[in-house]
Design a protein around this motif. Structure first.
Motif, PDB file in Angstrom:
ATOM      1  N   PRO A  71      -1.725   4.715  -6.562  1.00 37.39           N
ATOM      2  CA  PRO A  71      -0.263   4.643  -6.624  1.00 37.39           C
ATOM      3  C   PRO A  71       0.275   3.701  -5.553  1.00 37.39           C
ATOM      4  O   PRO A  71      -0.193   3.689  -4.409  1.00 37.39           O
ATOM      5  CB  PRO A  71       0.163   6.087  -6.366  1.00 37.39           C
ATOM      6  N   GLY A  72       1.242   2.894  -5.945  1.00 34.72           N
ATOM      7  CA  GLY A  72       1.796   1.931  -5.005  1.00 34.72           C
ATOM      8  C   GLY A  72       2.409   0.758  -5.731  1.00 34.72           C
ATOM      9  O   GLY A  72       2.577   0.757  -6.962  1.00 34.72           O
ATOM     10  N   GLU A  73       2.716  -0.271  -4.994  1.00 33.00           N
ATOM     11  CA  GLU A  73       3.450  -1.410  -5.531  1.00 33.00           C
ATOM     12  C   GLU A  73       2.686  -2.129  -6.636  1.00 33.00           C
ATOM     13  O   GLU A  73       3.260  -2.504  -7.665  1.00 33.00           O
ATOM     14  CB  GLU A  73       3.773  -2.379  -4.398  1.00 33.00           C
ATOM     15  N   ALA A  74       1.374  -2.335  -6.438  1.00 30.52           N
ATOM     16  CA  ALA A  74       0.595  -3.060  -7.443  1.00 30.52           C
ATOM     17  C   ALA A  74       0.521  -2.282  -8.752  1.00 30.52           C
ATOM     18  O   ALA A  74       0.695  -2.856  -9.840  1.00 30.52           O
ATOM     19  CB  ALA A  74      -0.807  -3.340  -6.909  1.00 30.52           C
ATOM     20  N   ALA A  75       0.252  -0.997  -8.674  1.00 34.79           N
ATOM     21  CA  ALA A  75       0.186  -0.176  -9.879  1.00 34.79           C
ATOM     22  C   ALA A  75       1.535  -0.124 -10.571  1.00 34.79           C
ATOM     23  O   ALA A  75       1.631  -0.170 -11.809  1.00 34.79           O
ATOM     24  CB  ALA A  75      -0.287   1.231  -9.525  1.00 34.79           C
ATOM     25  N   ASP A  76       2.592  -0.034  -9.786  1.00 36.41           N
ATOM     26  CA  ASP A  76       3.946   0.016 -10.338  1.00 36.41           C
ATOM     27  C   ASP A  76       4.258  -1.276 -11.085  1.00 36.41           C
ATOM     28  O   ASP A  76       4.785  -1.258 -12.199  1.00 36.41           O
ATOM     29  CB  ASP A  76       4.940   0.238  -9.201  1.00 36.41           C
TER      30      ASP A  76
END
Length: 461
Positions: A71-76
């Protein structure tokens, strides 16, 4: 920096935008060229089993890598692309469930195209479990399209009194957030769906099919009638009326017919971007080769919605200074059908900005949808597609309903008064037929077709 997912394939699959023998993207096909083609003229290397499997495995591996991101910016940032791949390949549905649902509470703060991608996948795969997040989200969505997708997702799993209560609640919310909703095409279409209960203002009995099949439109031009089931879960059927008002038949007397699927990957209504093919009337304006790699090299028939085509182009006349209006669209329909709201979906879709909804073939592997009731057809980004069979060892075309349809249309056009024109012209009328659960069959159309031919002969000149 996040690498694009499925860049070689998926970037183009979401637009039914518009590659015959040399498969030159954008090539226009004259009437005579269409009539001269045969299935042996067409090949598509990407349909060879070794190439198709290698590309699929590469894309699915990339998909799994993105799903494994913490979870985090890349996954988002990857989520819309992930969900587009899940829709296309019909794989990793369970793995994408958690990320899709987790995105809903904060979705209103995202760009609208991000919202559309997530909501479209939720509508297709996760509507039942998403309801608890969708109800509060509905009040936060400020754009009509995204509001409508969320509303359709809420309604999708519901039946009976629970569905009626949800309709009432959504209607109240829509009126509060969008006071001018009747003037917005996607919300107007949603409003019609919300009135679908016992108290609906729209007539519940469909007008006589024969009267629609006999609609004059522009006499002298061929018309494809694509007849589909509500829900778009099974194959529909395309039949063809010639320029003389008679329906085209095979040498044995049976109706000429081509199976067609009018279902989109997200299975959203026709006024929504990349939704199902809308019901109603389209102008056919020539034939071309697609640049979209999921369509392949078989010539498509270019169909245009009202507004997408200016009045003169839609009415197939040389010039007109008229502006589009709903009454002008209605004037092309028989009087008995002018108040049948479902048939105005094409008008509303044109107002909503939908375009490039084509009649085409497919090089997408039907095995992705092996368990679907519409197999061996493949869903699209909103177009009408006819199943095709490609040789997995050579990539050669073996059989094509699309080529049969395009050639029958060209032959009919060439026999009409405008047949000397280089490019085919005519109409497409798409309609859902109630009362059946299986694929549409010619036997259920025969009586209406014969009646329509008699109505055509007796029409006022």
């Amino acid at each position: 920096m996040l690498k694009p997912l499925l860049v070689c394939l998926l970037a183009t699959l979401w637009g039914c935008a518009s590659q015959p023998p040399e498969a030159v993207p954008g090539k226009r096909h004259s009437t005579q060229e269409l009539l001269g083609y045969s299935v042996k003229d067409f090949h598509w290397q990407a349909t060879r089993a070794d190439q198709e499997q290698a590309q699929r495995e590469k894309d699915l591996q990339l998909l799994r890598e993105r799903l494994a991101l913490p979870p985090g910016e890349a996954a988002d940032a990857a989520l819309p692309e992930i969900l587009s791949a899940v829709l296309l390949y019909n794989r990793e549905i369970e793995a994408a469930r958690g990320p899709a649902l987790a995105a809903l509470p904060g979705l209103a703060a995202k760009p609208v195209d991000y919202q559309r991608n997530v909501l479209s996948a939720v509508h297709r795969f996760y509507a039942a479990e998403a309801a608890a997040q969708l109800w509060p989200l509905l009040a936060q969505l400020s754009t009509p399209r995204e509001f409508a997708i969320a509303a359709y997702a809420l309604l999708r799993p519901l039946q009976g009194a629970t569905r009626d209560a949800a309709r009432t609640q959504i209607q109240a919310r829509m009126q509060l957030q969008f006071p001018a909703w009747r003037d917005e095409p996607r919300l107007r279409a949603l409003g019609l769906a919300l009135q679908g209960g016992a108290g609906a203002a729209t007539p519940q009995v469909q007008p006589p099919l024969a009267e629609l099949l006999a609609a004059p439109l522009r006499p002298g031009l061929p018309v494809v009638f694509s007849l589909q089931r509500p829900g778009r879960e099974v194959l529909g059927l395309a039949i063809l009326r010639g320029p003389d008002g008679r329906f085209v038949r095979e040498p044995d007397g049976r109706l000429f017919q081509v199976p067609q699927l009018a279902r989109a990957l997200a299975d959203l209504p026709g006024t929504i971007t990349l939704g199902n093919t809308p019901q109603g009337l389209f102008a056919v304006r020539g034939s071309s080769t697609a640049s979209n790699p999921s369509i392949g090299p078989t010539p498509f028939l270019e169909t245009k919605l009202p507004i997408e085509a200016p009045v003169a182009e839609f009415f197939q006349v040389d010039g007109s200074d008229l502006d589009w209006s709903e009454s002008l669209y209605e004037a092309l329909l028989p009087s008995s059908w002018r108040q049948w709201a479902p048939l105005k979906e094409a008008w509303l879709a044109g107002r909503a900005g939908r375009d490039e909804i084509l009649m085409h073939g497919s090089v997408v592997n039907p095995a992705y949808y092996l368990d679907a009731p519409y197999f061996p057809a493949t869903p699209t980004a909103g177009c009408l597609t006819a199943p095709e069979q490609w040789d997995p060892s050579s990539g050669r075309l073996l059989a094509s309903g699309q080529l049969r349809l395009a050639q029958a249309f060209a032959r009919s056009f060439s026999q009409g008064p405008g047949g000397q024109d280089p490019m085919v012209k005519g109409y497409l009328l798409m309609l859902e037929l109630p009362g059946g659960s299986g694929p549409v069959r010619d036997s259920e159309l025969e009586a209406a077709v014969r009646e329509a031919e008699q109505l055509w002969l007796s029409r006022p000149r």
